[in-house]
Design a protein around this motif. Structure first.
Motif, mmCIF file in Angstrom:
data_model
loop_
_atom_site.group_PDB
_atom_site.id
_atom_site.type_symbol
_atom_site.label_atom_id
_atom_site.label_comp_id
_atom_site.label_asym_id
_atom_site.label_seq_id
_atom_site.Cartn_x
_atom_site.Cartn_y
_atom_site.Cartn_z
ATOM 1 N N THR B 437 -5.352 33.076 -22.005
ATOM 2 C CA THR B 437 -5.933 33.966 -20.989
ATOM 3 C C THR B 437 -6.901 33.201 -20.095
ATOM 4 O O THR B 437 -7.532 32.232 -20.534
ATOM 5 C CB THR B 437 -6.706 35.116 -21.668
ATOM 6 N N TYR B 438 -7.009 33.675 -18.874
ATOM 7 C CA TYR B 438 -8.028 33.116 -17.964
ATOM 8 C C TYR B 438 -8.437 34.187 -16.945
ATOM 9 O O TYR B 438 -7.775 35.221 -16.821
ATOM 10 C CB TYR B 438 -7.502 31.867 -17.251
ATOM 11 N N LEU B 439 -9.541 33.896 -16.301
ATOM 12 C CA LEU B 439 -10.055 34.811 -15.277
ATOM 13 C C LEU B 439 -9.492 34.383 -13.925
ATOM 14 O O LEU B 439 -9.702 33.250 -13.503
ATOM 15 C CB LEU B 439 -11.590 34.739 -15.239
ATOM 16 N N HIS B 440 -8.790 35.324 -13.260
ATOM 17 C CA HIS B 440 -8.259 35.001 -11.941
ATOM 18 C C HIS B 440 -9.078 35.735 -10.886
ATOM 19 O O HIS B 440 -9.129 36.967 -10.868
ATOM 20 C CB HIS B 440 -6.788 35.422 -11.848
ATOM 21 N N LEU B 441 -9.700 34.957 -10.031
ATOM 22 C CA LEU B 441 -10.573 35.531 -9.006
ATOM 23 C C LEU B 441 -9.884 35.444 -7.652
ATOM 24 O O LEU B 441 -9.462 34.365 -7.225
ATOM 25 C CB LEU B 441 -11.883 34.736 -8.989
ATOM 26 N N TYR B 442 -9.718 36.589 -6.983
ATOM 27 C CA TYR B 442 -9.149 36.639 -5.636
ATOM 28 C C TYR B 442 -10.305 36.841 -4.683
ATOM 29 O O TYR B 442 -10.961 37.887 -4.719
ATOM 30 C CB TYR B 442 -8.136 37.785 -5.521
ATOM 31 N N LEU B 443 -10.527 35.858 -3.833
ATOM 32 C CA LEU B 443 -11.769 35.842 -3.048
ATOM 33 C C LEU B 443 -11.455 35.672 -1.562
ATOM 34 O O LEU B 443 -10.634 34.824 -1.189
ATOM 35 C CB LEU B 443 -12.625 34.672 -3.535
ATOM 36 N N GLU B 444 -12.118 36.493 -0.738
ATOM 37 C CA GLU B 444 -11.983 36.309 0.709
ATOM 38 C C GLU B 444 -13.296 35.747 1.222
ATOM 39 O O GLU B 444 -14.359 36.350 1.022
ATOM 40 C CB GLU B 444 -11.660 37.639 1.396
ATOM 41 N N MET B 445 -13.210 34.569 1.845
ATOM 42 C CA MET B 445 -14.425 33.935 2.362
ATOM 43 C C MET B 445 -14.828 34.601 3.668
ATOM 44 O O MET B 445 -14.008 35.222 4.345
ATOM 45 C CB MET B 445 -14.163 32.446 2.641
ATOM 46 N N LYS B 446 -16.095 34.460 4.020
ATOM 47 C CA LYS B 446 -16.555 34.942 5.326
ATOM 48 C C LYS B 446 -15.823 34.152 6.389
ATOM 49 O O LYS B 446 -15.439 33.008 6.180
ATOM 50 C CB LYS B 446 -18.070 34.728 5.468
ATOM 51 N N LYS B 447 -15.679 34.798 7.548
ATOM 52 C CA LYS B 447 -14.923 34.156 8.620
ATOM 53 C C LYS B 447 -15.535 32.787 8.947
ATOM 54 O O LYS B 447 -16.760 32.667 9.086
ATOM 55 C CB LYS B 447 -14.955 35.054 9.853
ATOM 56 N N GLY B 448 -14.676 31.798 9.027
ATOM 57 C CA GLY B 448 -15.142 30.460 9.388
ATOM 58 C C GLY B 448 -15.714 29.665 8.227
ATOM 59 O O GLY B 448 -16.086 28.503 8.373
ATOM 60 N N GLN B 449 -15.836 30.265 7.088
ATOM 61 C CA GLN B 449 -16.411 29.568 5.930
ATOM 62 C C GLN B 449 -15.310 28.862 5.138
ATOM 63 O O GLN B 449 -14.171 29.328 5.092
ATOM 64 C CB GLN B 449 -17.093 30.570 4.994
ATOM 65 N N GLN B 450 -15.658 27.787 4.543
ATOM 66 C CA GLN B 450 -14.684 27.055 3.751
ATOM 67 C C GLN B 450 -15.416 26.328 2.610
ATOM 68 O O GLN B 450 -16.549 25.872 2.798
ATOM 69 C CB GLN B 450 -13.959 26.036 4.643
ATOM 70 N N GLN B 451 -14.793 26.256 1.487
ATOM 71 C CA GLN B 451 -15.443 25.533 0.385
ATOM 72 C C GLN B 451 -14.373 24.956 -0.537
ATOM 73 O O GLN B 451 -13.428 25.657 -0.917
ATOM 74 C CB GLN B 451 -16.352 26.475 -0.409
ATOM 75 N N ASP B 452 -14.531 23.734 -0.874
ATOM 76 C CA ASP B 452 -13.544 23.071 -1.733
ATOM 77 C C ASP B 452 -13.916 23.266 -3.198
ATOM 78 O O ASP B 452 -15.058 23.552 -3.527
ATOM 79 C CB ASP B 452 -13.489 21.561 -1.415
ATOM 80 N N ASN B 453 -12.917 23.058 -4.004
ATOM 81 C CA ASN B 453 -13.141 23.017 -5.448
ATOM 82 C C ASN B 453 -13.848 24.257 -5.991
ATOM 83 O O ASN B 453 -14.785 24.181 -6.797
ATOM 84 C CB ASN B 453 -13.985 21.768 -5.769
#
Lengths: 700, 532
Positions: B437-453
């Motif tokens: 089992t694992y936790l699956h997170l579905y995430l929408e970033m703020k417009k124009g935002q980006q983050q790696d890893n």
């Protein structure tokens, strides 16, 4: 110097300062104290400014001071109002008016040096008077508005308060606030002497007393006392004065010095009028403290009455009537715990005709709360006390609308009753005095109620036991009666058998027949005694008392028992005075008493023993004593010997023959004659049975 | 004058406090005694009703202990079809109103409320308002005539039902926007009208879903520093308010706290704790939290220090299923877990709440499916001598990873927020990689935002926040978090679609925890479309 004009402000300032000092010693915190201190400070300042204005050398100087008076006067009205909010602890109410007031104060302070409020001063007959401009009318109107709302707040708090001391305090404060308002009325009329300063003096005095001593003071008592003593003084003093005056007139023409007559007269009058003074004093006291007397009277009555009543319902009814009279309650009811179920039932009620009887469950939050808390519960607090938030709906409906107080009656930690009081007939609230009285009543009544309940329970148990005893006696009567017929038949048959034997007696058969006869006789005796006992218990015995010669009855009884003594080789002694007076007895039953006691002595006395019958004459009865030197009765059994079927155990542990009914019958018969019977015995030394027969005709 | 108004006019501040908030001073003994007493009344009321007889199997318990022994633990299913069909003749008392749940679980759960229950709920709502506004014990700042800005769900949701009852029969609030107007509008319209009206009238108290308050704050802070005035804003009161707000805000943007200074700020919804700090920032006042549900409302209240929550004694009879008992039930489905009473709970432990209604309402030993943590057995700051609780999660909202840790919404949210990710919205659920089992997170970033890893960042944060979680990586030999970044506008598209379908307020957004397959698929499909 115009002292009546200059002095009052200084007096006001001095009183104010003193009170401020005393108040500050209390070191009370909170908004009420702060606003009151501010109010006192402004009052002092105002009085000092008034003094400065009044003592000014000219009108210009007076005007200079007068202008400072305007914001200070307004501040006093504003602080009155703020103080009223704080002292009545209103949660944020009327804060807009308060804010408006403070804004107005700032405005007044800013414009006070202008001509907006006062533009000149005039010299009147009493001193300087300000000529007011329209701005000043606004200031006065606003200040009065604030003060009137303050009075309104206090009156409303006074009316809704059930706390006696709080009401008293609020009453003082209300009067204290009204006085400066009244005093200030003439301030706007320059031609009339300004009286506001006197209002302020009165305010300081009353308000400070209210704040500092409200726990100790009862204004009603003060007023009543003043009136009462005033009245007494007028009545008695008037008489005193009238007599002195009349003597004065009589002696007007006399050459004797008035002092020679009047001085002794004064002393004589002092003595003569003393009882009148006392009487008038009593009358005035009774009239002015009527309620107090009524309460005390009711309390005294209740104490006396309830202590003597043991019937629960009667006690409850009496209690309610008295409480209603003492407190002026419109409706009241008393609930007591039910023996059968888990509820408190209404046992008595007044003023609740036609309504459903009230029942409270023991597990109801209300009853639980009452069982665990001291003192009366105000119905208003039902909505305040968190433990009572969940009072059962049905119970609430029964009490809603008419109940003012619920008083738990607790004795030794147990809830023995619940007293429910409705509104007062006068529609006034209950005072602290009422609570004090209720507290005294409730603890005393709880004990009386518990006693009554225990008495009722005991009575019920006794009735039940009596019922059982009746049933047992009935059964005994039936059995004994039913035995009598076959025994009679057996005995008749034995007689026939004996007759038939005649001269042709066979030894064995004779023995058998004698054995049967002995058995039949014993059975006959037992059934006769049982029948007697049962009849005595069921009050169905033939009892025909009349004047009888006791000496003769004694002789008859002794002649019956004498052979038995002889057979047992016992010595029988008789110490019976001769003659004995006549007594009102049933002859056969009296003999039965004697015979039962003598047979008992015969049975428990060894061969060669001595049995004595004594009779002693007293003023109201004759005391008979049957004593022996037999085996005696153990101490622990002496109380039981008169109980039916009880047989004394000998030292060896064996029981003697017989059914154990003789002494029980003897006791019942003595009781029937209105006498008493008892025993004294020492184990191994013998026993003495005593019984008395009244000489006068007794009650059955 | 309405009923509760009279108390505010006639009682002193001390007595008002005692009336509404006096339960905070109750010793445990009195609390339990009140509970037991009301339960016995409930048994006598409900015992003879058809529904009550069905639940208790015809038994008539004579004591609380007997009731706990004889009556089974129930779920909504046990009350069917009586409650869903709103069969009033099956109930002990005729209901005054019916309320329903959000229906997140699939169907609405209808709950009847008797008038007595609503009366008690009203008193407790006033307690909430008083405690929310109090800065110290005994302070009562609310009063009849206060302006209450409402941004809560309307009738027949319980918040709407209870507030409607309070405002109509008990306490004369000036509700903003007026109930008769607001109930005709959809939620967005009501919120918009409410804040617009509040600009003119001002507010004394605010009662709202926490996310709405934060949203308003975010919108205002995002606006230009100079505010454009519409025609409808040309009202002297609004202009004065705006001018005053501008002065307060200085060079920064005007925030809600510059426009209004409410005496009390109450927030509702399970995400209240999540938005606590943001709400305090935008509104200048720490939000007040209470715990309640449609089945029983309100049940636990914070004290004036807004720290933990204390149960009220007269809303429902409270029982608690300890964690160990829940575990036993998990292993053996037929097992009926044992319950403890409030005086038996222990600090630091989690309990599932079981309630029995009072006042003739029908739920008996009903499992609320809420997990609560006992924070302390008393609160020394306030002097409250009753156990202090914190809401942990809905039982169904907990994500259990390999039986080693149970992640709730708050923990996941904190992990996202504290990792510095600028997000629009998110949803998480448990998924499987073969048998792991694992936790699956579905995430929408703020417009124009980006983050790696992102997987790594969130994983690190969760390890910091949850001690049990730390062990999972080594045990499972796998990173227990997987993050799928959704395209910008995904949640917005989902919202709009649901709004067009006429979905209820509770269904406009997917839940943060354990969203259904259909929801996730829809989100992924929107994300794909938007990425093209």
């Amino acid at each position: 110097m115009n002292l009546p004009y200059l002095l009052p402000p200084l007096v006001a300032a001095a009183i104010g300062a003193a009170l401020l000092f005393v108040t500050s010693l209390k070191r009370t915190r909170g908004a009420a104290y702060r606003t009151f201190a501010l109010l006192l400070f402004c009052t002092i300042l105002w009085a000092l400014l008034i003094f400065a204005m009044r003592s000014s050398p000219d009108v210009e100087r007076a005007l200079w001071w007068e202008r400072w008076l305007t914001p200070i006067g307004f501040a006093i009205g504003l602080f009155y109002y703020h103080f009223s909010l704080a002292v009545t602890r209103r949660p944020g109410g009327q804060s807009r008016l308060l804010i408006a007031g403070y804004i107005a104060l700032v405005g007044v302070a800013v414009f006070t040096r202008t001509d907006l409020f006062v533009d000149r001063m005039e010299l009147q007959s009493y001193g300087y008077a300000p000529m007011l401009n329209p701005g000043m009318y606004f200031v006065i109107a606003f200040s009065y508005l604030l003060s009137l709302v303050a009075v309104y707040n206090l009156v409303r708090a006074y009316r809704s308060s059930t706390d006696y001391e709080e009401r008293n305090r609020l009453l003082y404060l209300t009067i204290a606030m009204i006085l400066p308002l009244a005093g200030g009325v003439f301030e706007v009329l320059p031609t009339v002497y300004p009286t506001a300063i006197f209002g302020n003096i009165a305010f300081c005095a009353l308000a400070s007393v209210a704040v500092l001593r409200y726990h100790l003071f009862d204004i009603n008592v003060v007023i009543r006392k003043t009136v009462a003593y005033g009245l007494t003084s007028v009545v008695v003093g008037g008489m005193y004065g009238a007599v002195i005056f009349l003597f004065g007139r009589v002696l007007e023409q006399s050459t004797v010095s008035p002092w020679v007559v009047q001085l002794p007269l004064l002393i004589v009058l002092g003595f003569l009028l003393q009882p009148i003074w006392q009487r008038v004093q009593d009358l005035v006291d009774t009239r002015f403290y009527r309620n107090h007397y009524d309460r005390l009277q009711a309390l005294e009555d209740l104490s006396g009455l309830t202590a003597t009543i043991v019937d629960t319902e009667e006690l409850a009814s009496t209690l309610l009537q008295r409480v209603r009279r003492a407190l002026g309650t419109s409706k009241a009811c008393l609930l007591m715990p039910s023996v059968e179920s888990d509820v408190f039932n209404q046992v008595s009620a007044v003023g609740l005709d036609g309504t459903e009887p009230i029942t409270l469950h023991r597990r109801s939050p209300l009853v639980v709360w009452l069982a665990h808390h001291e003192g009366a519960l105000s119905w208003k607090d039902m909505d305040v006390i968190p433990e009572l938030a969940g009072v059962w709906g049905q119970e609430r409906e029964l009490l809603e609308g008419w109940v003012d107080f619920i008083v738990p009656l607790r004795s030794r930690g147990n809830l023995t009753g619940i007293l429910i009081l409705g509104h007062k007939l006068s529609e006034r609230v209950y005072y602290r005095e009422d609570f004090r009285m209720l507290q005294v009543i409730s603890s005393q009544l709880a004990v009386n109620l518990e006693n009554a309940t225990l008495y009722a329970m005991e009575k019920a148990r006794v009735a039940q036991l009596e019922k059982l005893e009746d049933a047992r006696s009935g059964l005994l009567l039936t059995v004994a009666h039913e035995l009598k017929t076959p025994i009679t038949a057996i005995k008749a048959a034995i007689s026939l058998l004996e007759e038939e034997e005649g001269e042709h007696r066979q030894r064995n058969r004779v023995r058998l027949i004698q054995s049967i006869r002995r058995g039949a006789d014993a059975l006959d005796k037992l059934s006769t005694e049982s029948l007697d006992l049962a009849r005595l218990k069921t009050a169905s015995m033939d009892f025909n008392p009349g004047p009888r010669d006791l000496r003769q009855l004694v002789e008859e009884a002794v002649s019956v028992i004498a052979p038995a003594f002889k057979g047992s080789e016992q010595r029988f002694a008789r110490e019976v005075p001769s003659p004995l007076p006549e007594a009102y007895v049933d002859g056969d039953r009296f003999k039965q008493i004697l015979l039962n006691l003598l047979r008992n002595a015969n049975k428990y006395t060894p061969r060669g023993g001595v049995i004595t019958l004594r009779a002693t004459l007293n003023s109201s009865n004759i005391l008979f004593e049957v004593s022996d030197n037999g085996i005696g009765i153990p101490q622990q059994e002496q109380a039981l010997v008169f109980q039916p079927f009880h047989r004394v155990r000998s030292k060896s542990g064996t029981e003697t023959a017989g059914a154990g009914l003789g002494l029980a019958i003897a006791k019942s018969l003595v009781d029937l004659h209105g006498g008493k019977i008892w025993v004294r015995s020492q184990e191994g030394a013998g026993s003495s049975f005593f019984f008395t027969i009244p000489l006068e005709r007794g009650e059955r | 004058m309405l009923r509760e108004d009279e108390f505010f006019h006639n009682l002193s501040e001390d007595k008002l406090w005692q009336r509404y908030c006096g339960f905070l001073d109750l010793p445990m003994l009195e609390f339990i005694r009140t509970q037991k007493s009301l339960l016995m009344e409930e048994i006598s009321l409900v015992g003879s009703s058809p529904l009550g007889q069905k639940i208790m199997g015809g038994a008539k318990p004579e004591s609380v202990e007997e009731f706990r022994r004889l009556a089974p633990l129930t779920t909504y299913h046990d009350y069917e079809p009586y409650l869903s069909n709103r069969q009033e003749d099956a109930l002990a008392e005729k209901p005054f109103a019916w309320s329903h749940t959000s229906g997140r679980g699939g169907n609405f759960k209808w709950i009847p409320y008797t008038q007595r229950a609503l009366d008690v709920a009203s008193r407790r709502l006033l307690a909430i308002l008083i405690l929310a506004g109090a800065r110290r014990k005994g302070e009562v700042v609310i009063r009849p005539g206060d302006r209450l800005l409402l941004a809560l769900a309307p009738r027949p949701y319980i918040s709407g039902t209870a507030l409607h009852y309070l405002a109509t029969y008990c306490f004369s609030f000036r509700i903003i926007p007026p109930l008769e107007v607001s109930e005709q509008l959809d939620f967005q319209g009501r919120v918009a009208l409410g804040f617009k009206t509040a600009l003119k009238t001002g507010v004394d108290e605010v009662s709202s879903i926490a996310s709405v308050l934060v949203k308003v704050g975010e919108q205002m802070s995002g606006q230009a520093r100079t505010m454009k005035l519409s025609r409808s804003m040309l009202h002297p009161a609004i202009l004065l308010r705006l001018a005053r707000a501008k002065l307060r805000a200085g060079s920064g943007p005007i925030l809600p706290k510059h426009l209004w200074q409410p005496k009390a700020l109450m927030t509702g919804g399970t995400d209240t704790a999540i938005y606590k700090e943001q709400t305090a920032y935008y509104w200048g006042k720490e939000p007040y939290e209470a715990y309640g549900a449609t089945e029983a409302f309100p049940m636990a209240l914070q004290a004036w220090n807004k720290k933990w929550m204390t149960f009220v004694p007269d809303i429902a009879f409270l029982e608690f299923i300890p964690e160990e008992e829940r575990q036993k039930e998990k292993q053996n489905k037929g097992y009926q877990p044992a319950t403890v009473l409030l005086n038996e709970v222990e600090t630091g432990k989690n309990y599932e709440l079981v309630v029995t209604h009072f006042y003739g309402m029908p739920l008996l030993r009903y499992r609320m499916r809420d997990l609560l943590t006992v924070a302390a057995l008393e609160d020394p700051d306030t002097g409250v001598k009753l156990p202090q609780f914190q809401f942990k999660a809905r039982v169904d909202d907990v994500i259990d990873l390999a039986g080693l840790t149970q992640l709730d919404e708050k923990t996941v949210w904190r992990a996202i927020a504290e990792s510095g990710v600028k997000y629009e919205d998110w949803t998480a659920r448990k998924e499987y990689d073969h048998d792991k089992t694992y936790l699956h997170l579905y995430l929408e970033m703020k417009k124009g935002q980006q983050q790696d890893n992102l997987d790594h960042v969130i994983d690190n944060k969760l390890q910091e926040l949850d001690a049990d979680y730390r062990e999972i990586g080594s045990w499972l030999n796998l990173q227990p978090v997987k993050v799928t970044v959704l395209s910008s506008g995904t949640f917005g598209s989902y919202y709009q679609e649901k709004q067009k379908e006429g979905a209820d307020l509770a269904h406009l957004k997917p839940p943060h925890m354990n969203a259904s397959d259909a929801m996730i698929q829809r989100l992924l499909s929107f994300s794909l479309q938007l990425s093209k």
